[in-house]
Scaffold this active site. Structure first.
Site, short mmCIF file in Angstrom:
data_model
loop_
_atom_site.label_atom_id
_atom_site.label_comp_id
_atom_site.label_asym_id
_atom_site.label_seq_id
_atom_site.Cartn_x
_atom_site.Cartn_y
_atom_site.Cartn_z
N GLY A 144 0.88 -1.07 -0.19
CA GLY A 144 0.14 0.32 -0.10
C GLY A 144 1.10 1.44 0.24
CB CYS A 145 -0.18 4.20 -1.03
SG CYS A 145 -1.79 4.71 -0.66
CG PHE A 146 -0.92 6.43 4.49
CD1 PHE A 146 0.41 7.60 3.88
CD2 PHE A 146 -2.55 6.24 3.84
CE1 PHE A 146 -0.36 9.04 4.76
CE2 PHE A 146 -2.29 8.07 4.64
CZ PHE A 146 -1.57 9.33 3.83
CB ALA A 149 5.35 6.36 2.59
#
Length: 335
Positions: A144-146, A149
């Site tokens: 996933g994107c979060f 990061a």
């Protein structure tokens, strides 16, 4: 290195934001032939009629099904749709799968990167965690994107058993993180000039974050508290994590530079990063500083590239023995 192969690729769910970014990347990849881009809602229409940045780049039409046998299929159709596709479609086990949804990222009572489904073993596709496993994989669950990061901000600490106190993270994302379907919080009139938090301390990406970090750290993982925000912009993620840290900043910097030394998309920067430095790229910028005994890590990525489609292409490169940066040497828009 270039191994001389041409990879036949297809996309399921090509009309959304991640599908559009992936089409752009694949069209410009020197060793990929994009055979089809499927979309039930846009079938029969030119790809450029939906993704207007591709006008003049391709005459490909959206198909209503996976029309031809290909070497690799990217699943961009959203959460739940990947399971549905693999249940209903006759996909050869020799066809590699890279899923951009959360369908195969984790399951209860399984180890990280060991999800079994549809006679396939899905490897968790974070190259900075398990590059060698990805090289041998036939099926990938893209992070996933979060999650990308935050994990990149914390991986070096977990690797050295240094996550010993509660971790606090705040992060802000652009409207494309919510997908292309309209919702009250993605309309321009609501989003513009506005900020709000959501899913406070219960964001779905916490599951995969904890599994990943637990797979590295031998000590019990402390609580991770995450507050996500919706930002008044279209793309990008900026996260700030902080925790107690008993060593000096110089030792932390050495630790991070050592961990990421062979990973081409990670840069440890001496200055505070901003989103424009990573938008339209597959980069992650990390900045470390300390206040008292608190280590503060800032992590910035493009949610549609390193947080989704760029990372999927990075995984494909690894799976086929190509140079990791092939087709991903992209320029940020700094102004």
């Amino acid at each position: 290195m270039d191994n001389g192969i041409m990879i036949k690729a297809g996309i399921v769910g090509g009309a959304g934001y991640t599908g559009g970014e992936l089409i752009r990347l694949l069209l410009n990849h020197p060793q990929v032939d994009l055979v089809f881009a499927q979309s039930k809602s846009q079938a029969g229409k030119p790809v450029y009629s939906v993704h207007q940045d591709l006008i003049g780049e391709t005459g490909l039409l959206f198909s209503d099904a996976a029309t031809e046998e290909v070497d690799v299929i990217f699943l961009c159709a959203g959460h739940g749709a990947a399971q549905e596709f693999l249940t209903g479609a006759a996909v050869s086990l020799s066809t590699k799968i890279i899923d951009l949804s959360q369908d195969f990222r984790w399951q209860e009572d399984t180890e990280a990167g060991a999800v079994e489904a549809h006679d396939r073993a899905f490897v968790y596709g974070l190259p900075e965690l398990q590059r060698e496993e990805i090289k041998e994989a036939a099926s990938i669950a893209n992070p996933g994107c979060f999650a990308t990061a935050i994990q990149l901000a914390l991986l070096p600490l977990a690797d050295q058993n240094l996550l010993t106190s509660e971790v606090h993270v705040s992060g802000i994302t652009g409207s494309t993180g919510a997908g292309q379907s309209l919702s009250p919080t993605s309309h321009f009139s609501w989003r513009n000039g506005n900020v709000s938090n959501y899913k406070v301390l219960e964001h779905q990406h916490l599951n995969e974050i904890r599994r990943t970090l637990s797979s590295l750290q031998e000590k019990e993982l402390p609580p991770i508290h995450f507050v996500p925000y919706r930002g008044p912009f279209t793309r990008g993620i900026l996260c700030t994590a902080y925790l107690n840290f008993d060593l000096e900043l110089a030792e932390a910097l050495q630790l991070y530079k050592s961990y990421f030394r062979s990973h081409p998309f990670i840069t440890i920067t001496d200055t505070t990063p901003d989103l424009k430095q990573v938008i339209n790229t597959n980069k992650c910028l990390l900045h470390l500083t300390m206040q008292g005994n608190q280590l503060i890590i800032t992590s910035v990525i493009d949610n549609l590239l390193k947080g989704a489609s760029g990372q999927a292409l990075q995984n494909m490169n690894l799976m086929y023995g190509l140079g990791e940066t092939t087709g991903l040497k992209l320029k940020a828009s700094a102004f």
